[in-house]
Design a protein around this motif. Structure first.
Motif: not given
Length: 660
Positions: A365-370, A420-428, A430-438
């Motif tokens: 969040i800090a990197t995205k806030v002006p 759009k790039k940020i959105k793709r990275l956020e989705a990625r 989330e997938r990694l976090e889901s794998h971590t939870e598994d």
């Protein structure tokens, strides 16, 4: 939002050296007294400054350099120990590495000038705005000591034992009163008692609380004294004065003792405290004064109802661990932090564990806030409000824009390539976090058996602790019973001793009074004799305490040898009728008794009949012994007069021969 501190309900003292130096000549200080509105200025000596602090009891004493008030670290600790319990020493320029006061004042918009009075005012205004660090050398634990108020040393004997028992009994009584007051106030404490003959030599209470919270005051009165002293830290500690506008993470450990820890969005610990007396409203106020909670965390799962209500009152996000945090993990996470008890440790562990879980999210969040915007409000919208960073920023831009901007904000817009790039990275992510939870689930499954063993071990230890407490209580009661039985035995012996003494005194009194019909005929022609074992001061005092020695008594010494001048003078003060002796008198005692006209006779000249410690003699033999002593005195005086005449004649003849 106001950043005014609670200290302004009292006063803030701003202090700066006007002249001199604390390490050399006695300094004078520029003093500014600030109550949030009006200002008083004065120049005072160090002694007067201390008197004003003790009298006014300000909330804060603010300075740009703490060593302007103390020459070194030891003197600073003494200074802190002498401050009123409600007064803080605040260094407004920072902690171990302070900044120049001019830079701090400029950053916070406080007027500044190099004159001492202006610097004192700047320090007062900065501290009133929660700028600076509290300087602390003491914990929130206080030692209350109940001890003897005077020495138990003496001359020995029965009187000293009675005196010692009285003092130790008074210490024990006072210690019980202090313990009752601490219990009534609901304070936690540990007690260490040193038992002595008749009661306590001292009792030390380590109380969880500051002196102002303890319903006991220092005093010294007769046999006892009470001393109160706050427990020292290992060194000097700096605590930042919190700012209400900061967004923070809060850890709470509820229970009989409630503990709260405040952690900033950078992971730094801002404050921690614990209380047994504050209610939920007071705890909420304490948190509000130190920040805006983004996350409220607990160290157990599910979240306790008390913590959940606190979280809802702040509309903050909740954080709980997957399972209760183990003690060793909490100890490891807080190993480099300062806290006063296990409750504060648990609250710190909860807050820091919540920060660990949200650290990556806060960094993203800090990197995205002006740069021109604050990170805290956006973090609050994303973490606690379930917004995306973009929507949170857009909402805040809308709040700050004009009406046209507000209307246009409802229209959909095309995402940029970067978004759009940020959105793709956020989705990625989330997938990694889901794998971590598994993976975490897999580890948890393998650890179930170990957890079961740990639960059984915890239950067994709890049962052992319960049994140990029972055994300790039984042992304590047995010790108390033994002590009471010993005291009962002592009292019975004392009663028997006093009853024997009373019987002896009654017998002597009957001998001295002829109006008793049952003894008057037997007593005719008899006189009581009081027997003393040795002709010593100690023996005379002991006999006086046991059956009394009075003027006109017939006193017999079983062993009259060895007495000196002071002992003979002590006997002469009693003014006895006759002194019977066994053994010869020393020249010194014989001379004193002769000069004081105390009749003395050999014990063989008077028939003395003894029964236990009582004795009687025939009146006619006593009178005869006194008459013989009077004759001896007359002969001795004539002999001394003759010797004096012979000496004068010899001296006169010698002087005549010298003149011829």
């Amino acid at each position: 939002m106001s950043t005014r501190t609670g200290a302004l309900d009292a006063l803030v003292f701003g202090v700066d050296v006007q002249s001199g130096d604390i390490r050399g000549d006695a300094p004078s200080y520029a003093l500014v007294i600030f109550d949030g509105e009006s200002i008083e200025r004065d120049v005072v000596s160090h002694r007067k400054l201390r008197r004003l602090i003790d009298g006014e009891r300000p909330g804060i004493v603010a300075t740009d350099n703490m060593y302007e008030l103390a020459s070194d670290k030891d003197a600073l600790i003494r200074f802190l120990g002498q401050l009123p319990s409600e007064t803080k020493l605040v260094q407004v320029t920072g902690d171990e590495q302070p900044e120049p006061l001019s830079r701090v004042a400029k950053r916070h918009g406080v007027p500044y000038d190099k004159q001492p009075m202006a610097e004192a005012e700047a320090a007062a205004r900065l501290a009133a705005s929660n700028v600076g660090y509290e300087v602390s050398a003491f914990t929130d634990t206080t030692e209350v000591k109940v001890a003897r108020g005077r020495s138990t040393g003496g001359g020995g004997g029965f009187s000293e034992d009675r005196y010692t028992r009285r003092i130790h009994g008074a210490v024990k009584t006072t210690a019980r009163e202090v313990e009752s007051q601490l219990d009534s106030a609901g304070l936690e404490y540990e007690k260490d008692v040193t038992e002595k003959y008749g009661g306590y030599a001292n009792a030390v209470f380590e109380v969880e609380g500051r002196p102002a919270e303890i319903p006991v005051s220092e005093h010294r009165s007769g046999d006892t004294r009470i001393e109160i002293e706050r427990m020292r830290r290992d060194g000097i500690e700096f605590r930042p004065l919190a700012k209400r506008r900061d967004h923070v993470l809060v850890g709470v450990d509820p229970g009989t003792t409630t503990a709260v820890a405040i952690v900033g969005l950078d992971g730094s610990v801002l404050d921690v405290y614990s209380t047994r007396t504050d209610d939920t409203a007071a705890v909420t106020e304490w948190i509000v004064e130190r920040g805006r909670p983004v996350v409220v965390a607990a160290d157990v799962t599910p979240m306790p109802n008390t913590v959940e209500k606190l979280r809802r009152s702040f509309d903050a996000a909740a954080w709980v661990p997957d399972s209760d945090l183990p003690v060793d993990e909490k100890q490891h996470r807080t190993r480099e932090l300062a806290y006063d008890n296990d409750h504060e440790r648990d609250a710190l562990a909860a807050a820091l564990s919540a920060y660990d879980d949200h650290e990556d999210q806060i960094d993203r969040i800090a990197t995205k806030v002006p740069p021109e915007r604050e990170v805290g409000p956006v973090v609050a919208d994303v973490v606690a409000g379930d917004h995306s960073v973009e929507s949170a920023l857009a909402a805040r831009e809308d709040d700050e824009g004009d009406d046209a901007d507000t209307e246009s904000s409802h229209d959909p817009r095309e995402l940029t390539a970067e978004e759009k790039k940020i959105k793709r990275l956020e989705a990625r992510v989330e997938r990694l976090e889901s794998h971590t939870e598994d993976l975490k689930d897999t580890i948890a499954t393998k650890d179930e058996q170990l957890d079961e063993y740990e639960r059984k071990l915890k239950a067994a230890r709890s049962e052992q602790r319960t049994e140990a407490r029972k055994r300790r209580e039984v042992t304590r009661l047995e010790r108390e019973n033994d002590r009471l039985e010993r005291e009962l035995g002592d009292e019975r012996e004392r009663v028997e001793e006093l009853e024997g003494k009373l019987e002896r005194l009654k017998a002597l009194w009957k001998l001295d009074h002829s109006n008793f019909a049952d003894v008057s005929e037997k007593r005719e022609g008899l006189v009581p004799v009081k027997i003393v074992e040795k002709f010593t001061t100690e023996a005379i005092v002991d006999a006086d305490e046991r059956f009394g020695l009075a003027s006109g008594d017939v006193i017999m010494f079983r062993d009259a040898t060895g007495a000196g001048r002071s002992t003979a003078e002590r006997l002469a003060e009693i003014e006895p009728r006759l002194v019977l002796r066994q053994g010869g008198l020393s020249d010194a005692s014989d001379e004193v008794l002769f000069n004081e006209r105390v009749p003395v006779a050999d014990a063989e000249k008077v028939t003395v009949q003894e029964v236990d410690e009582l004795a009687v003699a025939r009146e006619r033999e006593v009178e005869a012994a006194i008459e013989q002593w009077d004759d001896w005195v007359d002969d001795r005086k004539r002999e001394r007069n003759q010797q004096m005449v012979d000496r004068l004649i010899s001296e006169h003849r010698a002087s005549d021969r010298g003149e011829s």
